[in-house]
Design an enzyme around this catalytic site. Structure first.
Site, PDB file in Angstrom:
ATOM      1  N   PHE A 150      12.322  49.103  44.170  1.00  0.00           N
ATOM      2  CA  PHE A 150      12.404  48.930  45.505  1.00  0.00           C
ATOM      3  C   PHE A 150      13.896  48.842  46.011  1.00  0.00           C
ATOM      4  O   PHE A 150      14.114  49.132  47.253  1.00  0.00           O
ATOM      5  CB  PHE A 150      11.782  47.599  45.910  1.00  0.00           C
ATOM      6  N   LYS A 174       7.608  59.114  41.526  1.00  0.00           N
ATOM      7  CA  LYS A 174       6.885  57.908  41.819  1.00  0.00           C
ATOM      8  C   LYS A 174       7.446  56.734  42.171  1.00  0.00           C
ATOM      9  O   LYS A 174       8.227  56.097  41.307  1.00  0.00           O
ATOM     10  CB  LYS A 174       5.962  57.625  40.338  1.00  0.00           C
ATOM     11  N   GLU A 177       6.250  50.957  45.123  1.00  0.00           N
ATOM     12  CA  GLU A 177       5.116  50.742  46.110  1.00  0.00           C
ATOM     13  C   GLU A 177       5.516  49.984  47.329  1.00  0.00           C
ATOM     14  O   GLU A 177       4.800  49.879  48.338  1.00  0.00           O
ATOM     15  CB  GLU A 177       3.869  50.507  45.674  1.00  0.00           C
ATOM     16  N   SER A 227      13.035  46.745  36.580  1.00  0.00           N
ATOM     17  CA  SER A 227      13.285  45.383  35.785  1.00  0.00           C
ATOM     18  C   SER A 227      12.960  45.609  34.287  1.00  0.00           C
ATOM     19  O   SER A 227      12.440  46.625  33.640  1.00  0.00           O
ATOM     20  CB  SER A 227      11.871  44.499  36.117  1.00  0.00           C
ATOM     21  N   CYS A 282      21.209  45.522  41.159  1.00  0.00           N
ATOM     22  CA  CYS A 282      21.523  45.419  39.781  1.00  0.00           C
ATOM     23  C   CYS A 282      22.885  45.215  39.537  1.00  0.00           C
ATOM     24  O   CYS A 282      23.153  44.907  38.384  1.00  0.00           O
ATOM     25  CB  CYS A 282      20.774  46.791  39.167  1.00  0.00           C
ATOM     26  N   GLU A 382      17.536  36.955  35.339  1.00  0.00           N
ATOM     27  CA  GLU A 382      18.000  37.736  36.502  1.00  0.00           C
ATOM     28  C   GLU A 382      17.325  37.120  37.700  1.00  0.00           C
ATOM     29  O   GLU A 382      16.313  37.285  37.799  1.00  0.00           O
ATOM     30  CB  GLU A 382      17.792  39.355  36.461  1.00  0.00           C
TER      31      GLU A 382
HETATM   32  P1  NAD Z   1       9.993  46.939  38.652  1.00  0.00           P
HETATM   33  O1  NAD Z   1      10.196  47.067  37.528  1.00  0.00           O
HETATM   34  O2  NAD Z   1       8.991  46.020  39.189  1.00  0.00           O
HETATM   35  O3  NAD Z   1       9.469  47.917  39.378  1.00  0.00           O
HETATM   36  C1  NAD Z   1      10.299  49.622  39.114  1.00  0.00           C
HETATM   37  C2  NAD Z   1       9.011  50.663  39.139  1.00  0.00           C
HETATM   38  O4  NAD Z   1       8.232  50.605  37.932  1.00  0.00           O
HETATM   39  C3  NAD Z   1       8.082  50.564  40.575  1.00  0.00           C
HETATM   40  O5  NAD Z   1       7.923  52.015  40.693  1.00  0.00           O
HETATM   41  C4  NAD Z   1       6.991  49.944  40.104  1.00  0.00           C
HETATM   42  O6  NAD Z   1       5.655  50.622  40.559  1.00  0.00           O
HETATM   43  C5  NAD Z   1       6.867  50.530  38.407  1.00  0.00           C
HETATM   44  N1  NAD Z   1       6.075  49.374  37.659  1.00  0.00           N
HETATM   45  C6  NAD Z   1       5.933  48.090  37.924  1.00  0.00           C
HETATM   46  N2  NAD Z   1       5.219  47.291  37.056  1.00  0.00           N
HETATM   47  C7  NAD Z   1       4.961  48.427  36.143  1.00  0.00           C
HETATM   48  C8  NAD Z   1       4.028  48.263  34.860  1.00  0.00           C
HETATM   49  N3  NAD Z   1       3.645  47.135  34.249  1.00  0.00           N
HETATM   50  N4  NAD Z   1       3.887  49.450  34.240  1.00  0.00           N
HETATM   51  C9  NAD Z   1       4.298  50.658  34.636  1.00  0.00           C
HETATM   52  N5  NAD Z   1       5.047  50.668  35.871  1.00  0.00           N
HETATM   53  C10 NAD Z   1       5.403  49.623  36.578  1.00  0.00           C
HETATM   54  O7  NAD Z   1      11.201  46.785  39.556  1.00  0.00           O
HETATM   55  P2  NAD Z   1      11.701  46.362  40.969  1.00  0.00           P
HETATM   56  O8  NAD Z   1      11.247  44.826  41.190  1.00  0.00           O
HETATM   57  O9  NAD Z   1      11.060  47.303  41.863  1.00  0.00           O
HETATM   58  O10 NAD Z   1      13.204  46.463  40.841  1.00  0.00           O
HETATM   59  C11 NAD Z   1      14.108  45.590  40.604  1.00  0.00           C
HETATM   60  C12 NAD Z   1      14.624  45.702  39.120  1.00  0.00           C
HETATM   61  O11 NAD Z   1      15.323  46.875  39.234  1.00  0.00           O
HETATM   62  C13 NAD Z   1      15.770  44.465  38.922  1.00  0.00           C
HETATM   63  O12 NAD Z   1      15.453  43.968  37.623  1.00  0.00           O
HETATM   64  C14 NAD Z   1      16.732  45.239  39.007  1.00  0.00           C
HETATM   65  O13 NAD Z   1      17.948  44.892  38.164  1.00  0.00           O
HETATM   66  C15 NAD Z   1      16.400  46.565  38.377  1.00  0.00           C
HETATM   67  N6  NAD Z   1      17.314  47.440  38.625  1.00  0.00           N
HETATM   68  C16 NAD Z   1      18.240  48.348  37.707  1.00  0.00           C
HETATM   69  C17 NAD Z   1      19.259  48.917  38.201  1.00  0.00           C
HETATM   70  C18 NAD Z   1      20.092  49.581  36.943  1.00  0.00           C
HETATM   71  O14 NAD Z   1      20.555  50.660  37.164  1.00  0.00           O
HETATM   72  N7  NAD Z   1      20.058  48.937  35.722  1.00  0.00           N
HETATM   73  C19 NAD Z   1      19.327  49.622  39.464  1.00  0.00           C
HETATM   74  C20 NAD Z   1      18.360  48.996  40.077  1.00  0.00           C
HETATM   75  C21 NAD Z   1      17.336  48.036  39.989  1.00  0.00           C
END
Ligand code: NAD
Length: 497
Positions: A150, A174, A177, A227, A282, A382
């Site tokens: 997000f 994808k 959401e 994450s 991040c 984090e």
């Molecule tokens: P998230 O992991 O909750 O979601 C990321 C994506 O995965 C979304 O599209 C979500 O729908 C999907 N998803 C969520 N749970 C899932 C599951 N159980 N199985 C399959 N798909 C699933 O992350 P978020 O809260 O949207 O974003 C924040 C996180 O992203 C933070 O931890 C941040 O550090 C990380 N991030 C990392 C970078 C990097 O370059 N390392 C960059 C931006 C964000």
């Protein structure tokens, strides 16, 4: 009427038939601004089939024509820059200035993709044996998929599909959401740029849609950003299903402050990099390690942080906006409480902050902890909120050891006036992206985004030359053209003669 978010399947924008609905909310008041009908399994499979069919013709489109789609796309993104930033601000709560940065850093990757022909160049060696030349081509993989978080709904999708498609692949996005409308607009503009039907597909949903992408054999490569737990799951499941996977995960970025640094520069940079975007980056600096006498700057840092006011996206005085959801707010508040309970010194507590007239929003004020130790939850986890943890080290060596013991390795910064200290830090630190007097060292797209350790699972990183390697396969050709029959009889060895 509430806006319906649309999928883009086989060149058509559709609301979809899914019975599972997700509400997209404005984080400043939690009112619903749009609804997603999550893609059904049939819809995801149909997107995959359409992308697979489109690959057959897209890979034959000359590279310069593919680059021209990117040139038109870059032009359209620039033309719609402020409109995209407005949509982005409304669904994420980011300030308009910050939202513009999110869009702009994505446009830069599209600019990089315009240069795809030179990025795809292979290697040649003439006369590797008598009359034999060897040369390599880079060819696209097929259907690739991207799963995005997000916190950068413009930049991160743009890290992925423009380069993958410029390389000759087709792509299924994808997005998160929680803020799907910015990616939807990105896809609409991509269609306007003249990409043929089927080259790019957009499906909305959660784990159900992701699990189909992870298992379908037509998908050759998966790019993920999100994450840690989900990143590990995506990497393991994707590779188990024999796919190429790059998974960018969470982080805990340390900043080391040497006593010879420019104090005002340190304070300004730390404030922006810790609580900017409500700490939901991040590459946010979430741990400040003060070396020696630099710890005396803490009261001034506290004063500067206390002046930052969260606010609405269109308030030019706002330092940052709300966090993305009530669940995210509860998570951050719980960690702040744990910080206090576990003995950290809370110098500034933003837990009770609320914006007048918008009390139902997900607000958290700037929060500053001192005397943080490596055993505390606020150090280990984090936080992804506007919280800065401060620690002390006697020497640069001690600070380096602390940073290297962190399981994460996304980004780090050192502030110093000493070239020798900076050189030692950049050489010895086990983190993939290092800033020297630069707080958030996110490389421009001609380099790659090179997180390490628990912040990245895979081999080839996002954008730059590495992404081109990730989205392509190398084919090596060894060719002999005879001028006349050399008539030496069969060659029974593997030795090229
Ligand atoms: P998230 O992991 O909750 O979601 C990321 C994506 O995965 C979304 O599209 C979500 O729908 C999907 N998803 C969520 N749970 C899932 C599951 N159980 N199985 C399959 N798909 C699933 O992350 P978020 O809260 O949207 O974003 C924040 C996180 O992203 C933070 O931890 C941040 O550090 C990380 N991030 C990392 C970078 C990097 O370059 N390392 C960059 C931006 C964000």
């Amino acid at each position: 009427m509430t806006t319906q978010v649309k999928h883009y399947i086989n060149g058509e924008f559709v609301v979809g038939n899914g019975s599972q609905q997700i509400a997209v909310t404005n984080p400043a008041n939690n009112e619903t601004i749009a609804l997603i009908n999550c893609a059904t399994a049939d819809e995801v499979h149909s997107a995959i089939a359409s992308a697979k069919a489109a690959f057959k013709s897209w890979k034959e489109v000359p590279v310069s024509e593919r680059a021209r789609v990117m040139l038109r796309y870059q032009h359209l993104l620039k033309e719609h820059h402020d409109e995209l930033a407005t949509i982005l601000s409304q669904e994420t709560g980011k300030t308009f200035e910050d939202a513009k940065g999110d869009v702009w850093r994505g446009i830069e990757v599209v600019e990089h993709a315009c240069n795809v022909a030179s990025l795809l160049m292979g290697e040649t060696v003439e006369n590797v044996a008598r009359s034999i030349d060897t040369y390599s081509y880079t060819q696209p993989l097929g259907v690739c998929a991207g799963i995005t978080p997000f916190n950068f709904p413009a930049m991160i999708p743009l890290w992925m599909f423009p380069l993958a498609i410029a390389c000759g692949n087709t792509f299924i996005l994808k997005p998160s959401e929680q803020d799907p409308m910015t990616p939807q607009r990105l896809v609409e503009l991509f269609e306007q740029a003249g990409a043929p039907k089927g080259v790019l597909q957009l499906v909305h949903g959660d784990k159900t849609a992701v699990d189909i992408l992870l298992r379908d054999p037509a998908i050759k490569a998966i790019s993920f950003v999100g994450s840690v737990g989900v990143g590990q799951y995506i990497y393991k499941t994707g590779t188990d299903n024999l796919k190429r996977v790059q998974a960018f995960a969470g982080a805990k970025n340390h900043c080391v402050i040497m006593p010879d640094a420019n104090k005002q520069q340190v304070i300004n940079n730390l404030v922006g990099a810790s609580v900017g975007a409500a700490g939901q980056r991040c590459m946010a600096l979430s741990v400040a390690v003060f070396v020696g006498a630099a710890k005396e700057w803490l009261p001034e840092l506290k004063e500067a942080l206390a002046k930052v006011r969260p606010g609405l996206w269109n308030d030019p005085q706002a330092g940052y906006g709300p966090v993305i959801s009530p669940a995210a707010k509860q998570r951050v508040l719980k960690l702040i409480q744990q910080g206090k309970d576990e003995g950290a010194d809370c110098l500034l507590d933003g837990s009770d902050f609320s914006l007048e007239g918008h009390e139902s929003g997900n607000w958290i004020g700037p929060t500053l902890f001192d005397k943080v130790t490596t055993e505390m939850s606020i150090y280990k986890e984090e936080i992804f909120g506007p919280v800065l943890c401060c620690m002390e080290a006697e020497t640069l060596e001690e600070a380096i050891e602390l940073v290297n013991n962190s399981p994460y390795g996304n980004g780090t910064s050192i502030f110093t006036a000493s070239g020798a200290a900076a050189r030692k830090y950049q050489h010895e630190i086990e983190v993939g992206q290092v800033g020297i007097n630069v707080p958030i060292p996110v490389p421009l797209p001609f380099f790659s985004f090179t997180g390490w350790k628990g912040s990245f699972y895979g081999d080839q990183h996002a954008y730059g030359k590495q992404a081109v390697r990730f989205y392509t396969e190398t084919k090596t050709i060894t060719a002999r053209w005879f001028e006349s029959d050399i008539g030496t009889g069969p060659n029974m060895s593997i030795h090229l003669k």
